[in-house]
Design an enzyme around this catalytic site. Structure first.
Site, PDB file in Angstrom:
ATOM      1  N   GLY A   1      48.518  32.530  50.763  1.00  0.00           N
ATOM      2  CA  GLY A   1      49.095  31.211  50.996  1.00  0.00           C
ATOM      3  C   GLY A   1      50.589  31.240  51.273  1.00  0.00           C
ATOM      4  O   GLY A   1      51.251  30.204  51.248  1.00  0.00           O
TER       5      GLY A   1
ATOM      6  N   LYS B   1      39.365  26.485  48.991  1.00  0.00           N
ATOM      7  CA  LYS B   1      40.099  26.103  47.766  1.00  0.00           C
ATOM      8  C   LYS B   1      39.798  24.630  47.453  1.00  0.00           C
ATOM      9  O   LYS B   1      38.698  24.160  47.764  1.00  0.00           O
ATOM     10  CB  LYS B   1      41.598  26.372  47.914  1.00  0.00           C
TER      11      LYS B   1
ATOM     12  N   HIS C   1      39.506  35.381  41.647  1.00  0.00           N
ATOM     13  CA  HIS C   1      40.557  35.019  42.615  1.00  0.00           C
ATOM     14  C   HIS C   1      41.880  34.930  41.863  1.00  0.00           C
ATOM     15  O   HIS C   1      41.923  34.486  40.712  1.00  0.00           O
ATOM     16  CB  HIS C   1      40.202  33.691  43.280  1.00  0.00           C
TER      17      HIS C   1
ATOM     18  N   GLU D   1      44.239  32.935  41.956  1.00  0.00           N
ATOM     19  CA  GLU D   1      44.581  31.598  41.429  1.00  0.00           C
ATOM     20  C   GLU D   1      43.830  31.339  40.127  1.00  0.00           C
ATOM     21  O   GLU D   1      44.356  30.687  39.219  1.00  0.00           O
ATOM     22  CB  GLU D   1      44.274  30.526  42.495  1.00  0.00           C
TER      23      GLU D   1
ATOM     24  N   SER E   1      46.783  35.389  53.934  1.00  0.00           N
ATOM     25  CA  SER E   1      47.356  34.882  55.186  1.00  0.00           C
ATOM     26  C   SER E   1      46.723  35.506  56.430  1.00  0.00           C
ATOM     27  O   SER E   1      47.409  35.738  57.431  1.00  0.00           O
ATOM     28  CB  SER E   1      48.880  35.039  55.189  1.00  0.00           C
TER      29      SER E   1
ATOM     30  N   ASN F   1      37.644  30.393  52.368  1.00  0.00           N
ATOM     31  CA  ASN F   1      37.832  29.824  51.025  1.00  0.00           C
ATOM     32  C   ASN F   1      38.612  28.529  51.189  1.00  0.00           C
ATOM     33  O   ASN F   1      39.818  28.567  51.416  1.00  0.00           O
ATOM     34  CB  ASN F   1      38.598  30.826  50.143  1.00  0.00           C
TER      35      ASN F   1
ATOM     36  N   GLU G   1      43.197  41.221  47.783  1.00  0.00           N
ATOM     37  CA  GLU G   1      44.084  40.115  48.138  1.00  0.00           C
ATOM     38  C   GLU G   1      45.427  40.303  47.437  1.00  0.00           C
ATOM     39  O   GLU G   1      45.571  39.928  46.253  1.00  0.00           O
ATOM     40  CB  GLU G   1      43.478  38.787  47.683  1.00  0.00           C
TER      41      GLU G   1
HETATM   42  C1  PEP Z   1      42.603  33.029  49.595  1.00  0.00           C
HETATM   43  O1  PEP Z   1      42.705  31.941  49.054  1.00  0.00           O
HETATM   44  O2  PEP Z   1      41.721  33.800  49.220  1.00  0.00           O
HETATM   45  C2  PEP Z   1      43.523  33.373  50.686  1.00  0.00           C
HETATM   46  C3  PEP Z   1      43.495  34.587  51.182  1.00  0.00           C
HETATM   47  O3  PEP Z   1      44.362  32.376  51.130  1.00  0.00           O
HETATM   48  P1  PEP Z   1      45.282  32.413  52.469  1.00  0.00           P
HETATM   49  O4  PEP Z   1      44.431  32.942  53.578  1.00  0.00           O
HETATM   50  O5  PEP Z   1      45.689  30.989  52.655  1.00  0.00           O
HETATM   51  O6  PEP Z   1      46.427  33.327  52.173  1.00  0.00           O
END
Ligand code: PEP
Length: 249
Positions: free
Chosen positions: A172, A11, A94, A96, A211, A9, A166
């Site tokens: 992040g 983003k 998601h 976000e 992460s 992803n 998640e």
């Molecule tokens: C994500 O944006 O779905 C995500 C898991 O980000 P990160 O791997 O940076 O934590």
């Protein structure tokens, strides 16, 4: 047997140059045949990626969509537009999007349905905040988010969804759920899916996101109910993304 899916992803990051450099690296270095790789790209880059990845075993996806098929919705992108530009997947719900753009469970459901109607595979994201985890509400929150969508889908629609767990506190932040913490939630998700249909639960892919990186992917992916990863930050570095794909192979 569930084929592992590693979905990057990006983003709101990247560039056309990065799309081209990923295509070159994938062509030179290859992706393990036992893994499905996908990149969820900013919508303006999808069409170029469709061309650049035409001969490569990498699927493309959008990061969001609007639930309407067309009309006066300035700035929005429909499921069929994503499909036209080469997307096979689309992220829905998601954290976000839920947090920054106010997408609630009803909107998430509408978007999942729009994706399915356009033959895209929705990757439904669920996850708890740190506050909810500390209050012992992790399973209630993620199963609630799952049920808000799955209760309203027909049996054939349910089997066409991918679910990504998640934890919001791990996205992040550099803070990853331990393999045991992630496995516990994945097992609860799969058990809930079995209440609709045991075959559905057996076949549906559950991704972990938060992460994930080259250094921790192998132990997360070794868990019995973790069928792949949704990778944010580490998917912007082709070496890291390919290393995670190797860990899943
Ligand atoms: C994500 O944006 O779905 C995500 C898991 O980000 P990160 O791997 O940076 O934590």
């Amino acid at each position: 047997m569930r084929t592992p899916l590693i979905a990057g992803n990006w983003k709101m990051n990247g560039s056309l140059a990065l799309v081209d450099s990923f295509a070159r690296a994938f062509a030179e270095r290859g992706i393990p045949a036992t893994v499905e790789a996908a990149l969820m790209l900013p919508a303006p880059y999808l069409y170029a990626a469709r061309q650049a990845f035409a001969e490569l075993p990498v699927a493309l996806g959008g990061q969001t969509l609007y639930h309407q098929t067309s009309g006066a919705f300035t700035g929005e992108v429909s499921a069929s537009m994503l499909g036209d530009c080469g997307a096979r997947y689309v992220l829905v719900g998601h954290s976000e999007r839920r947090e920054l753009f106010g997408e609630d469970d009803a909107e998430v459901l509408a978007r999942v349905k729009a994706a399915l109607a356009a033959e895209l595979t929705p990757v439904l994201c669920v996850g708890e905040t740190l506050e909810e985890r500390d209050a012992g509400r992790t399973e209630a929150v993620v199963l609630g988010q799952l049920a808000a969508v799955f209760d309203a889908l027909a049996a054939d629609e349910r089997s066409r969804v991918v679910v990504a767990y998640e934890p919001v506190w791990a996205i992040g932040t550099g803070r990853t759920a331990t393999p045991e913490q992630a496995q516990q939630v994945h097992a609860a998700l799969r058990a809930h899916l079995a209440t609709y249909d045991p075959t559905l639960a057996e076949g549906l892919r559950l991704l972990y996101g938060g992460s994930m990186k080259a250094a921790n992917a192998a132990e997360l992916l070794a868990q019995p109910d973790i069928d792949g990863g949704l990778v944010g930050g580490a998917s912007l570095q082709v070496d890291d993304f390919l290393a995670i794909c190797q860990s899943a192979g």
